[in-house]
Scaffold this motif. Sequence first.
Motif, PDB file in Angstrom:
ATOM      1  N   TYR A  14       0.813  -1.217   0.000  1.00 30.67           N
ATOM      2  CA  TYR A  14       0.000   0.000   0.000  1.00 30.67           C
ATOM      3  C   TYR A  14       0.848   1.268   0.000  1.00 30.67           C
ATOM      4  CZ  TYR A  14      -3.148   3.658   1.672  1.00 30.67           C
ATOM      5  OH  TYR A  14      -3.840   4.827   1.812  1.00 30.67           O
ATOM      6  N   ARG A  15       1.907   1.289   0.798  1.00 31.98           N
ATOM      7  CA  ARG A  15       2.625   2.549   1.019  1.00 31.98           C
ATOM      8  C   ARG A  15       3.749   2.824   0.034  1.00 31.98           C
ATOM      9  NH1 ARG A  15       3.087   4.050   7.430  1.00 31.98           N
ATOM     10  NH2 ARG A  15       0.932   3.535   8.014  1.00 31.98           N
ATOM     11  N   LEU A  16       4.440   1.791  -0.427  1.00 34.22           N
ATOM     12  CA  LEU A  16       5.606   2.034  -1.280  1.00 34.22           C
ATOM     13  C   LEU A  16       5.253   2.810  -2.551  1.00 34.22           C
ATOM     14  CD1 LEU A  16       8.604   1.731  -1.634  1.00 34.22           C
ATOM     15  CD2 LEU A  16       8.239  -0.558  -2.590  1.00 34.22           C
ATOM     16  N   PRO A  17       4.175   2.456  -3.268  1.00 37.23           N
ATOM     17  CA  PRO A  17       3.831   3.275  -4.441  1.00 37.23           C
ATOM     18  C   PRO A  17       3.526   4.731  -4.087  1.00 37.23           C
ATOM     19  CG  PRO A  17       2.687   1.170  -4.522  1.00 37.23           C
ATOM     20  CD  PRO A  17       3.302   1.278  -3.161  1.00 37.23           C
TER      21      PRO A  17
ATOM     22  N   TRP B 126       8.444  11.581  -6.544  1.00 37.65           N
ATOM     23  CA  TRP B 126       8.381  12.152  -7.897  1.00 37.65           C
ATOM     24  C   TRP B 126       7.824  13.572  -7.866  1.00 37.65           C
ATOM     25  CZ3 TRP B 126       5.625   7.134  -9.832  1.00 37.65           C
ATOM     26  CH2 TRP B 126       6.585   6.120  -9.941  1.00 37.65           C
ATOM     27  N   ALA B 127       6.771  13.788  -7.061  1.00 38.04           N
ATOM     28  CA  ALA B 127       6.171  15.124  -6.976  1.00 38.04           C
ATOM     29  C   ALA B 127       7.168  16.130  -6.412  1.00 38.04           C
ATOM     30  CB  ALA B 127       4.916  15.075  -6.112  1.00 38.04           C
ATOM     31  N   ASP B 128       7.931  15.724  -5.404  1.00 37.58           N
ATOM     32  CA  ASP B 128       8.932  16.613  -4.817  1.00 37.58           C
ATOM     33  C   ASP B 128      10.037  16.934  -5.824  1.00 37.58           C
ATOM     34  OD1 ASP B 128       7.531  16.651  -2.467  1.00 37.58           O
ATOM     35  OD2 ASP B 128       8.764  15.130  -1.463  1.00 37.58           O
ATOM     36  N   GLU B 129      10.464  15.910  -6.580  1.00 39.83           N
ATOM     37  CA  GLU B 129      11.515  16.138  -7.577  1.00 39.83           C
ATOM     38  C   GLU B 129      11.039  17.065  -8.691  1.00 39.83           C
ATOM     39  OE1 GLU B 129      12.502  12.224  -8.794  1.00 39.83           O
ATOM     40  OE2 GLU B 129      13.744  11.766  -7.036  1.00 39.83           O
TER      41      GLU B 129
ATOM     42  N   THR C  37       4.221  17.974   4.636  1.00 32.47           N
ATOM     43  CA  THR C  37       5.618  17.685   4.948  1.00 32.47           C
ATOM     44  C   THR C  37       5.743  16.626   6.033  1.00 32.47           C
ATOM     45  OG1 THR C  37       5.635  19.499   6.564  1.00 32.47           O
ATOM     46  CG2 THR C  37       6.343  20.008   4.307  1.00 32.47           C
ATOM     47  N   GLU C  38       4.613  16.100   6.514  1.00 31.85           N
ATOM     48  CA  GLU C  38       4.654  15.064   7.535  1.00 31.85           C
ATOM     49  C   GLU C  38       5.284  13.800   6.967  1.00 31.85           C
ATOM     50  OE1 GLU C  38       0.750  14.425   8.985  1.00 31.85           O
ATOM     51  OE2 GLU C  38       0.534  16.442   9.835  1.00 31.85           O
ATOM     52  N   PRO C  39       6.074  13.101   7.782  1.00 31.09           N
ATOM     53  CA  PRO C  39       6.745  11.893   7.277  1.00 31.09           C
ATOM     54  C   PRO C  39       5.740  10.820   6.874  1.00 31.09           C
ATOM     55  CG  PRO C  39       6.951  12.063   9.674  1.00 31.09           C
ATOM     56  CD  PRO C  39       6.379  13.365   9.197  1.00 31.09           C
ATOM     57  N   PHE C  40       6.058  10.148   5.795  1.00 27.00           N
ATOM     58  CA  PHE C  40       5.229   9.037   5.320  1.00 27.00           C
ATOM     59  C   PHE C  40       6.166   7.980   4.763  1.00 27.00           C
ATOM     60  CE2 PHE C  40       2.734   6.640   2.259  1.00 27.00           C
ATOM     61  CZ  PHE C  40       1.537   6.445   2.933  1.00 27.00           C
ATOM     62  N   ASN C  41       6.304   6.891   5.496  1.00 25.62           N
ATOM     63  CA  ASN C  41       7.169   5.802   5.068  1.00 25.62           C
ATOM     64  C   ASN C  41       6.578   4.481   5.546  1.00 25.62           C
ATOM     65  OD1 ASN C  41       8.043   5.507   7.870  1.00 25.62           O
ATOM     66  ND2 ASN C  41       9.320   7.325   7.512  1.00 25.62           N
ATOM     67  N   LEU C  42       7.377   3.442   5.552  1.00 32.07           N
ATOM     68  CA  LEU C  42       6.869   2.133   5.933  1.00 32.07           C
ATOM     69  C   LEU C  42       6.633   1.998   7.433  1.00 32.07           C
ATOM     70  CD1 LEU C  42       9.028  -0.192   3.642  1.00 32.07           C
ATOM     71  CD2 LEU C  42       6.749   0.736   3.206  1.00 32.07           C
TER      72      LEU C  42
ATOM     73  N   ASP D 202      -1.846  -3.506  -8.873  1.00 38.88           N
ATOM     74  CA  ASP D 202      -2.587  -2.328  -8.405  1.00 38.88           C
ATOM     75  C   ASP D 202      -2.214  -1.059  -9.158  1.00 38.88           C
ATOM     76  OD1 ASP D 202      -3.885  -3.870  -6.517  1.00 38.88           O
ATOM     77  OD2 ASP D 202      -2.566  -3.290  -4.867  1.00 38.88           O
ATOM     78  N   THR D 203      -0.931  -0.886  -9.447  1.00 39.00           N
ATOM     79  CA  THR D 203      -0.439   0.423  -9.897  1.00 39.00           C
ATOM     80  C   THR D 203       0.316   0.393 -11.219  1.00 39.00           C
ATOM     81  OG1 THR D 203       1.682   0.209  -8.738  1.00 39.00           O
ATOM     82  CG2 THR D 203      -0.182   1.080  -7.475  1.00 39.00           C
ATOM     83  N   THR D 204       0.597  -0.794 -11.759  1.00 37.42           N
ATOM     84  CA  THR D 204       1.475  -0.996 -12.932  1.00 37.42           C
ATOM     85  C   THR D 204       2.887  -0.477 -12.662  1.00 37.42           C
ATOM     86  OG1 THR D 204       0.952   1.079 -14.100  1.00 37.42           O
ATOM     87  CG2 THR D 204      -0.511  -0.792 -14.484  1.00 37.42           C
ATOM     88  N   LEU D 205       3.297  -0.503 -11.408  1.00 37.03           N
ATOM     89  CA  LEU D 205       4.653  -0.112 -11.036  1.00 37.03           C
ATOM     90  C   LEU D 205       5.400  -1.319 -10.480  1.00 37.03           C
ATOM     91  CD1 LEU D 205       3.931   3.241  -9.140  1.00 37.03           C
ATOM     92  CD2 LEU D 205       4.827   3.013 -11.456  1.00 37.03           C
ATOM     93  N   LEU D 206       6.664  -1.434 -10.848  1.00 34.70           N
ATOM     94  CA  LEU D 206       7.562  -2.430 -10.254  1.00 34.70           C
ATOM     95  C   LEU D 206       8.734  -1.653  -9.658  1.00 34.70           C
ATOM     96  CD1 LEU D 206       7.497  -5.210 -13.006  1.00 34.70           C
ATOM     97  CD2 LEU D 206       6.685  -5.445 -10.653  1.00 34.70           C
TER      98      LEU D 206
END
Length: 283
Positions: free
Chosen positions: A30-33, A40-43, A56-61, A147-151
């Motif tokens: 759920y979280r990694l994508p 990507w948005a930040d970059e 700006t709140e942390p969001f990780n595993l 779910d996301t078509t991302l690997l």
Amino acid sequence: MFLVDTQWFWSITFALFGLLIGSFLNVVIYRLPKMMERQWADECAEISGVAPPGTTEPFNLMVPRSTCPHCGHAIRWYENIPVFSYTALGGRCSSCKARISIRYPLVEIVTSALFFFCAWRWGETSTGLIWCAFSATLLALALIDWDTTLLPDDLTLPLLWLGLIAAALHWTPVGLNASLWGAVAGYLSLWSVYWAFKLVTGKEGMGYGDFKLFAALGAWFGWQALIPIILVASVIGAIVGIAMKFTTGLREGGYIPFGPFLAGAGFSALFLGPSALQRAIGL
């Protein structure tokens, strides 16, 4: 009798550990994508010279704590016990009574079964542990891609390197030479198909993540297993695609990610062995 009891003990121990890992995989899936999208948005914002979007709140595993997606109820530790909590809660949030997806306990059960299989086959050895890591990572990649078509590179690249390291340390039956060339051939084969398809049609038939996942499977099973794996993946994909077409389950644009089918072929190679897979398709 003692050996049989020991085998059962370690297999059940691995299975219980697999339940915990399965619970963590639900977080990863759920979280990694979402973490990737934030990055990507930040970059993009940095390149454009504008303020980064969102919070700006942390969001990780690890943080923030898991919450109900419907009411925001913070899930307490005893509501997060693999399988048991889902059953005790009747598959619903304890606060708003919204239904919880059945996939959460299914991921936990499947991970537990995979760990049981690895322990039963290889015991409490480095080989057994390394195949548990392979199974958990491959399962997470399959569901994220579906779910996301991302690997994510955060999973495909460690999986590839772990396969090469396992071969070098003789934790798998694949020699380092076969593992190395399996990774090279796996990547270049799909890369070549990608560019041939794009030059002919002007469209992208797959993503670079598929190349890396196929390379990782080549590292784990050797170059000899690449043709059986891609054939099995194609058959699985064709069956699922036809079924989805007749049940109107295709997504907008009619695309289906290929990663889950590569993962399915990888699990087939895990259960049957590369040699048996080759014999099954007549190679």
